[in-house]
Write an enzyme that holds these catalytic residues in place. Structure first.
Site, mmCIF file in Angstrom:
data_model
loop_
_atom_site.group_PDB
_atom_site.id
_atom_site.type_symbol
_atom_site.label_atom_id
_atom_site.label_comp_id
_atom_site.label_asym_id
_atom_site.label_seq_id
_atom_site.Cartn_x
_atom_site.Cartn_y
_atom_site.Cartn_z
ATOM 1 N N ASP A 13 7.830 -10.907 -4.621
ATOM 2 C CA ASP A 13 7.058 -10.703 -5.862
ATOM 3 C C ASP A 13 5.548 -10.781 -5.641
ATOM 4 O O ASP A 13 4.801 -11.175 -6.538
ATOM 5 C CB ASP A 13 7.450 -11.750 -6.936
ATOM 6 C CG ASP A 13 8.943 -11.820 -7.160
ATOM 7 O OD1 ASP A 13 9.555 -10.742 -7.217
ATOM 8 O OD2 ASP A 13 9.476 -12.932 -7.257
ATOM 9 N N LYS A 16 3.722 -5.989 -3.874
ATOM 10 C CA LYS A 16 3.677 -5.024 -2.762
ATOM 11 C C LYS A 16 3.685 -3.582 -3.250
ATOM 12 O O LYS A 16 3.038 -2.720 -2.670
ATOM 13 C CB LYS A 16 4.898 -5.235 -1.842
ATOM 14 C CG LYS A 16 4.952 -6.602 -1.195
ATOM 15 C CD LYS A 16 6.227 -6.797 -0.400
ATOM 16 C CE LYS A 16 7.478 -7.013 -1.201
ATOM 17 N NZ LYS A 16 7.538 -8.217 -2.029
ATOM 18 N N GLY A 40 12.415 -5.962 -7.037
ATOM 19 C CA GLY A 40 11.876 -5.377 -8.256
ATOM 20 C C GLY A 40 10.441 -4.986 -7.991
ATOM 21 O O GLY A 40 9.592 -5.847 -7.816
ATOM 22 N N HIS A 41 10.187 -3.703 -7.868
ATOM 23 C CA HIS A 41 8.828 -3.239 -7.589
ATOM 24 C C HIS A 41 8.252 -2.612 -8.848
ATOM 25 O O HIS A 41 8.839 -1.692 -9.402
ATOM 26 C CB HIS A 41 8.834 -2.213 -6.446
ATOM 27 C CG HIS A 41 9.200 -2.824 -5.125
ATOM 28 N ND1 HIS A 41 9.463 -2.089 -4.007
ATOM 29 C CD2 HIS A 41 9.337 -4.103 -4.759
ATOM 30 C CE1 HIS A 41 9.743 -2.899 -3.002
ATOM 31 N NE2 HIS A 41 9.688 -4.129 -3.445
ATOM 32 N N GLN A 224 11.370 -8.199 -0.847
ATOM 33 C CA GLN A 224 11.372 -9.675 -0.760
ATOM 34 C C GLN A 224 10.135 -10.154 0.020
ATOM 35 O O GLN A 224 9.106 -9.521 -0.043
ATOM 36 C CB GLN A 224 12.665 -10.198 -0.135
ATOM 37 C CG GLN A 224 13.879 -10.091 -1.055
ATOM 38 C CD GLN A 224 14.493 -8.711 -1.086
ATOM 39 O OE1 GLN A 224 14.715 -8.103 -0.058
ATOM 40 N NE2 GLN A 224 14.764 -8.206 -2.259
HETATM 41 P P1 IMP Z 1 19.692 -12.562 -3.063
HETATM 42 O O1 IMP Z 1 18.781 -11.713 -2.272
HETATM 43 O O2 IMP Z 1 20.067 -11.968 -4.404
HETATM 44 O O3 IMP Z 1 20.896 -12.990 -2.284
HETATM 45 O O4 IMP Z 1 18.905 -13.919 -3.438
HETATM 46 C C1 IMP Z 1 18.559 -14.876 -2.449
HETATM 47 C C2 IMP Z 1 17.221 -15.536 -2.779
HETATM 48 O O5 IMP Z 1 16.195 -14.584 -2.644
HETATM 49 C C3 IMP Z 1 17.120 -16.088 -4.203
HETATM 50 O O6 IMP Z 1 16.275 -17.238 -4.176
HETATM 51 C C4 IMP Z 1 16.406 -14.972 -4.952
HETATM 52 O O7 IMP Z 1 15.702 -15.443 -6.081
HETATM 53 C C5 IMP Z 1 15.457 -14.478 -3.868
HETATM 54 N N1 IMP Z 1 15.082 -13.068 -4.033
HETATM 55 C C6 IMP Z 1 15.811 -11.983 -3.719
HETATM 56 N N2 IMP Z 1 15.124 -10.853 -3.981
HETATM 57 C C7 IMP Z 1 13.939 -11.235 -4.454
HETATM 58 C C8 IMP Z 1 12.768 -10.515 -4.882
HETATM 59 O O8 IMP Z 1 12.690 -9.281 -4.854
HETATM 60 N N3 IMP Z 1 11.730 -11.279 -5.296
HETATM 61 C C9 IMP Z 1 11.767 -12.638 -5.303
HETATM 62 N N4 IMP Z 1 12.826 -13.343 -4.913
HETATM 63 C C10 IMP Z 1 13.909 -12.651 -4.495
#
Ligand code: IMP
Length: 429
Positions: A13, A16, A40-41, A224
């Protein structure tokens, strides 16, 4: 050397998408290399705000080819929805402009159900995942039982493979006492999505390498962030892929000799969603101020899940680590405008871990959870920065804040953002 890799330097977040959008203006190819629709972009163009989860942000430039690389995990039904959403916004996506790797893995409804069931079982110790099935899909990939996007090309084989995969996940769900997936309905939905996606699926590794040979400039779009990397992040509170620069190479299939720029993107403060240690978190009025009320789309609430983000001061210890792991050549700093109005600002320049002063983060998560930040205090500024477009017009305290971060990291900071809109950027001179 024509590849620029753009990576989140924190817990995701970082903003990017808007820098990818900016770099895409002088690139021919934009390629995503990891993760799935957990990302989420958000890119704001004038009055319009585009929210993307799967498709690279480069798609907003009609002359750019967008690639969804082999390192990704893709939910085909959600991808079709995103394509329809973009078509509704007047963005025309064709097999020429969007290319999906045959080697990317498929997220099934079984993966999503397992993600939910596993998180429920973990209770208070839950990772706090996005519940998009990311972990279970990568689990099947490394366990060599996954389905790949290339399997969608043969409809009959695909229906059988998908049925077998769902029966396997249903067996696991039954053991966990969770609700089972309706197999025929899920297979039908995926077969329908496969019909739409088939023309877009190809060997993107070959394509990207051919374009590199022709001299195309490629932007590798990270999803991420470094601290969510399955190897280098705060394990187990991480995602299941490699958002770091190494992941860009394996997730797209080209060699490191093509890369000449590795840009880290960091927010001017820290945020995190989900569980896990965050040394500079402010569970107080400061955190609430950094988060915003949620009235604006750029406030600190998840684009994918809507969850309120944990907020705190900028953690230079973590940024130093991210710079090391990724080999950043420069940094871009976002949301500097949010810091207006604070009398003083804090930068975490070290940690006290069990009485020891350290300047790099401990490599075990349980030690990191005990780290107490050592802060350096800087003067804040009052002025609203959202209308500022040049380095020289920033208040001196804002320039000092940016310069101090650059000095502590021994890294140039070349770009700043002072608002969500495409043009709210400042080049640091
Ligand atoms: P997962 O990727 O859904 O398995 O989540 C694993 C961890 O990564 C959790 O703490 C999510 O909140 C975090 N996470 C996954 N994708 C994002 C993102 O795009 N932005 C922020 N945190 C993320």
């Amino acid at each position: 050397m024509p590849v620029t890799i753009l990576i989140g330097a924190q817990w995701g977040d970082e903003g990017k998408g808007r820098f990818v959008d900016w770099l895409a203006g002088s690139a021919q190819v934009v390629a995503r290399y990891s993760g799935g629709d957990n990302a989420g972009h958000t890119v704001a163009v004038g009055q319009k705000v585009y929210k993307l989860h799967l498709i690279p942000s480069g798609v907003l430039h009609s002359e750019v080819v967008s690639i969804m690389g082999n390192g990704m995990v893709i939910n085909p039904v959600n991808l079709v929805k995103e394509m329809d959403y973009l078509a509704g916004e007047g963005i025309n996506i064709t097999p020429e402009t969007l290319r999906i790797s045959t080697r990317a893995h498929v997220i099934t409804p079984g993966h999503i159900a397992l993600d939910k069931a596993r998180e429920a079982q973990l209770g208070a110790g839950a990772i706090g995942t996005t519940l998009r099935g990311i972990g279970p899909a990568y689990f099947d990939k490394t366990g060599r039982t996954g389905i790949r996007m290339g399997d969608l090309l043969d409809v009959e084989v695909f229906a059988d493979t998908m049925t077998a995969a769902l029966e396997r996940s249903n067996a696991q769900l039954a053991q966990m006492g969770a609700e089972l997936v309706d197999v025929p309905a899920a297979v039908q939905a995926y077969v329908d999505a496969a019909d739409r996606l088939r023309p877009f699926i190809q060997d993107t590794t070959l394509y990207i390498n051919q374009r590199l040979q022709e001299g195309a400039r490629v932007v590798s779009e990270g999803a991420q962030g470094t601290l969510l990397d399955v190897d280098h992040g705060t394990y187990p509170f991480v995602t299941s892929s490699s958002p770091t620069s190494g992941g860009a190479l394996t997730g797209l299939g080209f060699g490191p000799t093509h890369v000449d720029r590795v840009i880290g993107v960091a927010k001017a403060f820290s945020t995190r969603v989900g569980g896990g240690p965050m040394p500079t978190e402010q569970q107080n009025e400061i955190g609430a101020r950094l988060r915003g009320t949620g009235e604006n789309f750029w406030d600190e609430y998840g684009t994918t899940t809507g969850r309120a983000r944990r907020c705190g001061w900028l953690d230079v210890v973590m940024l130093r680590y991210a710079a090391m792991v990724n080999g950043f050549t420069e940094l871009a700093l976002t949301k500097l405008d949010v810091l207006s109005g604070f009398e003083t600002l804090q930068l975490a320049v070290g940690y006290d871990v069990d009485g020891q002063h350290v300047t790099t983060p401990p490599s075990t998560t349980y030690q990191l959870a005990r780290a107490v930040p050592i802060y350096e205090t800087l003067h804040g500024w009052e002025a609203d920065l959202t209308g500022v477009r040049s380095w020289g017009d920033l208040p001196v305290e804002a320039r000092q804040y940016v310069s101090r971060i650059s000095e502590l990291l021994e890294l140039p900071i070349r770009m700043l953002s002072v608002g969500p809109e495409r043009t709210q950027l400042i080049q640091v001179s």
